[in-house]
Design an enzyme around this catalytic site. Sequence first.
Site, PDB file in Angstrom:
ATOM      1  N   GLY A   1      14.500 -73.092 -34.846  1.00 35.56           N
ATOM      2  CA  GLY A   1      13.440 -72.215 -35.104  1.00 35.56           C
ATOM      3  C   GLY A   1      13.667 -70.820 -35.669  1.00 35.56           C
ATOM      4  O   GLY A   1      12.734 -69.781 -35.931  1.00 35.56           O
TER       5      GLY A   1
ATOM      6  N   GLU B   1      16.528 -80.803 -44.134  1.00 33.21           N
ATOM      7  CA  GLU B   1      16.522 -81.855 -42.978  1.00 33.21           C
ATOM      8  C   GLU B   1      15.220 -82.562 -42.698  1.00 33.21           C
ATOM      9  O   GLU B   1      14.536 -82.060 -42.204  1.00 33.21           O
ATOM     10  CB  GLU B   1      17.326 -81.197 -41.924  1.00 33.21           C
ATOM     11  CG  GLU B   1      18.103 -82.092 -40.971  1.00 33.21           C
ATOM     12  CD  GLU B   1      18.920 -81.453 -40.064  1.00 33.21           C
ATOM     13  OE1 GLU B   1      20.084 -81.869 -40.368  1.00 33.21           O
ATOM     14  OE2 GLU B   1      18.312 -80.670 -39.109  1.00 33.21           O
TER      15      GLU B   1
ATOM     16  N   TYR C   1      14.902 -85.334 -27.074  1.00 32.77           N
ATOM     17  CA  TYR C   1      14.439 -84.287 -26.419  1.00 32.77           C
ATOM     18  C   TYR C   1      13.626 -84.800 -24.898  1.00 32.77           C
ATOM     19  O   TYR C   1      13.707 -84.159 -24.057  1.00 32.77           O
ATOM     20  CB  TYR C   1      13.161 -83.377 -26.960  1.00 32.77           C
ATOM     21  CG  TYR C   1      13.578 -82.614 -27.932  1.00 32.77           C
ATOM     22  CD1 TYR C   1      14.156 -81.240 -27.562  1.00 32.77           C
ATOM     23  CD2 TYR C   1      13.800 -82.617 -29.328  1.00 32.77           C
ATOM     24  CE1 TYR C   1      14.493 -80.341 -28.382  1.00 32.77           C
ATOM     25  CE2 TYR C   1      14.479 -81.639 -30.068  1.00 32.77           C
ATOM     26  CZ  TYR C   1      14.707 -80.493 -29.703  1.00 32.77           C
ATOM     27  OH  TYR C   1      15.490 -79.521 -30.577  1.00 32.77           O
TER      28      TYR C   1
ATOM     29  N   ASP D   1      18.807 -76.334 -45.875  1.00 33.91           N
ATOM     30  CA  ASP D   1      18.333 -75.698 -44.928  1.00 33.91           C
ATOM     31  C   ASP D   1      19.205 -75.917 -43.588  1.00 33.91           C
ATOM     32  O   ASP D   1      18.871 -75.295 -42.543  1.00 33.91           O
ATOM     33  CB  ASP D   1      16.793 -76.073 -44.670  1.00 33.91           C
ATOM     34  CG  ASP D   1      16.636 -77.342 -44.291  1.00 33.91           C
ATOM     35  OD1 ASP D   1      17.555 -78.304 -44.098  1.00 33.91           O
ATOM     36  OD2 ASP D   1      15.635 -77.767 -43.583  1.00 33.91           O
TER      37      ASP D   1
ATOM     38  N   ASP E   1      27.367 -78.371 -37.461  1.00 34.13           N
ATOM     39  CA  ASP E   1      27.045 -79.551 -36.575  1.00 34.13           C
ATOM     40  C   ASP E   1      27.626 -79.744 -35.285  1.00 34.13           C
ATOM     41  O   ASP E   1      27.265 -80.019 -34.370  1.00 34.13           O
ATOM     42  CB  ASP E   1      27.249 -80.819 -37.749  1.00 34.13           C
ATOM     43  CG  ASP E   1      26.410 -82.178 -36.953  1.00 34.13           C
ATOM     44  OD1 ASP E   1      25.346 -82.226 -37.123  1.00 34.13           O
ATOM     45  OD2 ASP E   1      26.987 -82.921 -36.375  1.00 34.13           O
TER      46      ASP E   1
END
Length: 219
Positions: free
Chosen positions: A16, A37, A49, A83, A89
Amino acid sequence: MKGMEKNVIVLAGMIGAGKSSYTEMIARELDSTAFYESIQDNRILEMFYADQARWAFALQIYFLNTRFRSIKAALRDQNNVLDRSIYEDALFTQINYEEGNISAPEMDTYLDLLDNMMEELGSLPKKSPDLLIYLRGSLDTVLKRIKQRGRPYEQINENPSLLEYYKRLHARYDSWFESYDKSATLVINIDELDITNSEDAYQVMQQIRTKLKEVHQYE
């Protein structure tokens, strides 16, 4: 100055933080190619999620593979903005390991694969990016932007346990950034600068151009 016309730039920062928006702007201003991505092609992200313990390892392997492909292409082309990159990672994977979503054998497998990938990057004509831009901001700013972009599976009101995940990830980003040593770096304070404002966007690009001049000064 040599090299000013070609740069590989990678964005880093919290979920975000605005990495894709920055990537679009930088690529346009510097006449380079943007690497995004893909969320639409990721069949695992939304499942993660919903059930982090079930899908964390699969998601991190997916991201590792796609980010490896992107950074290889960027380092070969040598004129790109990404981006999100392979370099941060492992932070996400480590957080998932600490939260019990990834087992010790899975973590070992991931780190071994990452080491192999990083070794291969060392064989490319260009070994690393010219610049990493870290979008740093408060947790409040990040949560506000997550809410604004409106992806249902990212919202803490839909999944309260996500708030703890976001808090833990946010708390570790500065230490990750301090350990990053692959290229020059630039920090943008997203609490103070909003590139949807043209004056802020101009200021950000001035900072980036100045930093790139410094990077190439001794080439």
